[in-house]
Design an enzyme around this catalytic site. Structure first.
Site, PDB file in Angstrom:
ATOM      1  N   THR A  72       5.836  -3.322  13.826  1.00  0.00           N
ATOM      2  CA  THR A  72       7.088  -3.773  14.447  1.00  0.00           C
ATOM      3  C   THR A  72       7.811  -2.511  14.938  1.00  0.00           C
ATOM      4  O   THR A  72       7.666  -1.470  14.324  1.00  0.00           O
ATOM      5  CB  THR A  72       7.973  -4.459  13.372  1.00  0.00           C
ATOM      6  OG1 THR A  72       7.308  -5.620  12.917  1.00  0.00           O
ATOM      7  CG2 THR A  72       9.338  -4.827  13.914  1.00  0.00           C
ATOM      8  N   ARG A 111       4.735 -19.409  14.316  1.00  0.00           N
ATOM      9  CA  ARG A 111       5.317 -18.674  13.182  1.00  0.00           C
ATOM     10  C   ARG A 111       6.352 -17.682  13.696  1.00  0.00           C
ATOM     11  O   ARG A 111       6.107 -16.933  14.630  1.00  0.00           O
ATOM     12  CB  ARG A 111       4.221 -17.910  12.430  1.00  0.00           C
ATOM     13  CG  ARG A 111       4.745 -17.074  11.233  1.00  0.00           C
ATOM     14  CD  ARG A 111       4.983 -15.621  11.615  1.00  0.00           C
ATOM     15  NE  ARG A 111       5.292 -14.783  10.434  1.00  0.00           N
ATOM     16  CZ  ARG A 111       5.656 -13.515  10.476  1.00  0.00           C
ATOM     17  NH1 ARG A 111       5.767 -12.898  11.638  1.00  0.00           N
ATOM     18  NH2 ARG A 111       5.895 -12.837   9.377  1.00  0.00           N
ATOM     19  N   VAL A 112       7.525 -17.700  13.104  1.00  0.00           N
ATOM     20  CA  VAL A 112       8.557 -16.730  13.430  1.00  0.00           C
ATOM     21  C   VAL A 112       8.879 -15.957  12.167  1.00  0.00           C
ATOM     22  O   VAL A 112       9.089 -16.553  11.112  1.00  0.00           O
ATOM     23  CB  VAL A 112       9.833 -17.416  13.979  1.00  0.00           C
ATOM     24  CG1 VAL A 112      10.936 -16.390  14.205  1.00  0.00           C
ATOM     25  CG2 VAL A 112       9.507 -18.155  15.275  1.00  0.00           C
ATOM     26  N   GLY A 113       8.880 -14.646  12.262  1.00  0.00           N
ATOM     27  CA  GLY A 113       9.155 -13.813  11.094  1.00  0.00           C
ATOM     28  C   GLY A 113      10.606 -13.380  11.031  1.00  0.00           C
ATOM     29  O   GLY A 113      11.496 -14.029  11.576  1.00  0.00           O
ATOM     30  N   THR A 122      11.322  -3.414   9.137  1.00  0.00           N
ATOM     31  CA  THR A 122       9.905  -3.642   9.429  1.00  0.00           C
ATOM     32  C   THR A 122       9.175  -3.866   8.117  1.00  0.00           C
ATOM     33  O   THR A 122       9.618  -3.374   7.080  1.00  0.00           O
ATOM     34  CB  THR A 122       9.283  -2.438  10.181  1.00  0.00           C
ATOM     35  OG1 THR A 122       7.846  -2.559  10.159  1.00  0.00           O
ATOM     36  CG2 THR A 122       9.649  -1.109   9.524  1.00  0.00           C
ATOM     37  N   GLY A 123       8.073  -4.607   8.165  1.00  0.00           N
ATOM     38  CA  GLY A 123       7.331  -4.861   6.936  1.00  0.00           C
ATOM     39  C   GLY A 123       6.941  -6.314   6.837  1.00  0.00           C
ATOM     40  O   GLY A 123       6.804  -6.997   7.850  1.00  0.00           O
ATOM     41  N   HIS A 124       6.787  -6.810   5.618  1.00  0.00           N
ATOM     42  CA  HIS A 124       6.359  -8.196   5.431  1.00  0.00           C
ATOM     43  C   HIS A 124       7.514  -9.140   5.733  1.00  0.00           C
ATOM     44  O   HIS A 124       8.469  -9.247   4.968  1.00  0.00           O
ATOM     45  CB  HIS A 124       5.835  -8.403   4.005  1.00  0.00           C
ATOM     46  CG  HIS A 124       5.276  -9.777   3.809  1.00  0.00           C
ATOM     47  ND1 HIS A 124       5.842 -10.691   2.959  1.00  0.00           N
ATOM     48  CD2 HIS A 124       4.228 -10.402   4.401  1.00  0.00           C
ATOM     49  CE1 HIS A 124       5.149 -11.829   3.027  1.00  0.00           C
ATOM     50  NE2 HIS A 124       4.171 -11.668   3.888  1.00  0.00           N
ATOM     51  N   GLY A 125       7.423  -9.815   6.877  1.00  0.00           N
ATOM     52  CA  GLY A 125       8.523 -10.625   7.391  1.00  0.00           C
ATOM     53  C   GLY A 125       9.080 -11.649   6.429  1.00  0.00           C
ATOM     54  O   GLY A 125      10.295 -11.796   6.273  1.00  0.00           O
TER      55      GLY A 125
END
Length: 317
Positions: A167, A195-197, A218-221
């Protein structure tokens, strides 16, 4: 007048060796471009948009061209931008066939009464705004396509690849003391369609408020959304923590509470900044007082004068 500052990130996770150089070059270029706007008296909003656009156009990052593919092999992108002056924000989610989702997010903020447009509606709005359509395959790089195919294999583990997220984001403060943030992503590889993070969600993927500062994550949504990470960091800043302490506290909470890893950049309203991450790596760059700082690994920190950096930028790395 405030001294302008910009900080950018190119995504937290694991940056594979062959992409390290491109990732480093990309964040430096983005930071220099954003800083150029600030130096000429431009707004924080214009600076973060330009920095993110620069990384969307760079195939090394999971945003714009170079985005990962969903389960159907298509690029679906999310982006957000926010103005710390009045808390105006614009975001788009699950958009396809657009080269620069961050530009569309800015238009949502400025040309509509809404804050988030999704999928087909975002597509129609882009057409109405005269944004040219980019054929989907133009956004797909060989790397993304190969990864998608690999992840389709029965014994593959897409989770293994999620660590290489990419990201992109930027935060800035301008001469007027206004702050802004921008974040853009292609999301998770082989994600479900639609899918939306965290990126498109205000308070998760980014937040900006002149009273405290601005941040981009940024990272695991899904983990970021659970703790509303961007807003959490700025809450800590409001409590009087330094950007670095606030960032570490928020990342630590996300790790212990939901087992999520990530990274973030944050700037407070007096121009202090931090780039912190709980993953193996995060490419980042910052410019303050005409000095460029950048790094990828934990503890890594390089500094050089902006003029020198601009020279090597012109000569090509």
């Amino acid at each position: 007048r405030m001294k302008p500052v910009i900080v950018v990130h190119g995504g937290a996770g694991r940056i594979f060796k062959e992409r390290e150089e491109g990732s480093r070059t990309g964040v430096i270029r983005a930071a220099l471009r954003g800083y150029g706007i600030l130096k000429q008296g431009g707004s924080a909003l214009d600076a973060v948009e330009e920095a993110v656009r620069s990384m969307e156009d760079d195939p090394h990052f999971n945003a714009g061209c170079g985005s990962v593919l969903n389960e159907k092999g298509e690029v679906e992108m999310d982006a957000i931008i926010m103005d710390g002056k009045n808390l105006d924000s614009g975001a788009v989610s699950a958009v396809k066939c657009i080269a620069n989702p961050i530009k569309l997010a800015r238009l949502v903020m400025e040309k509509t009464k809404h804050m988030l447009l999704t999928g087909h509606g975002a597509h129609l709005f882009a057409q109405a705004m005269g944004i040219p359509e980019t054929p989907g395959e133009k956004l797909i790089t060989k790397r993304s396509w190969e990864r998608w195919k690999k992840n389709l294999e029965p014994d593959s583990n897409p989770e293994e690849f999620q660590k290489d997220l990419g990201t992109v984001g930027a935060v800035a403060i301008d001469g007027e003391g206004n702050v802004a943030c921008a974040t853009s992503t292609g999301g998770l590889s082989n994600k479900l369609i639609g899918r939306v993070g965290d990126t498109a969600c205000i308070g998760s993927g980014g937040y900006a408020d002149n009273r405290s500062g601005a941040t981009s994550t940024t990272g695991h949504g899904e983990s970021i959304m659970k703790v509303v990470l961007a807003r959490l960091i700025l809450y800590h800043v409001e409590q009087g923590m330094s950007p670095e302490t606030a960032a570490d506290a928020a990342l630590e909470y996300m790790k212990t509470r939901v087992g999520g890893l990530g990274g973030l950049i944050v700037i407070n309203n007096s121009g202090e900044w931090a780039a912190r991450f709980s993953t193996k790596q995060m490419s980042w760059a910052a410019v303050k007082d005409d000095q460029l700082h950048h790094g990828i690994y934990a503890g890594e920190w390089h500094t050089k004068p902006v003029d020198e950096a601009l020279m090597s930028e012109i000569e090509g790395f």
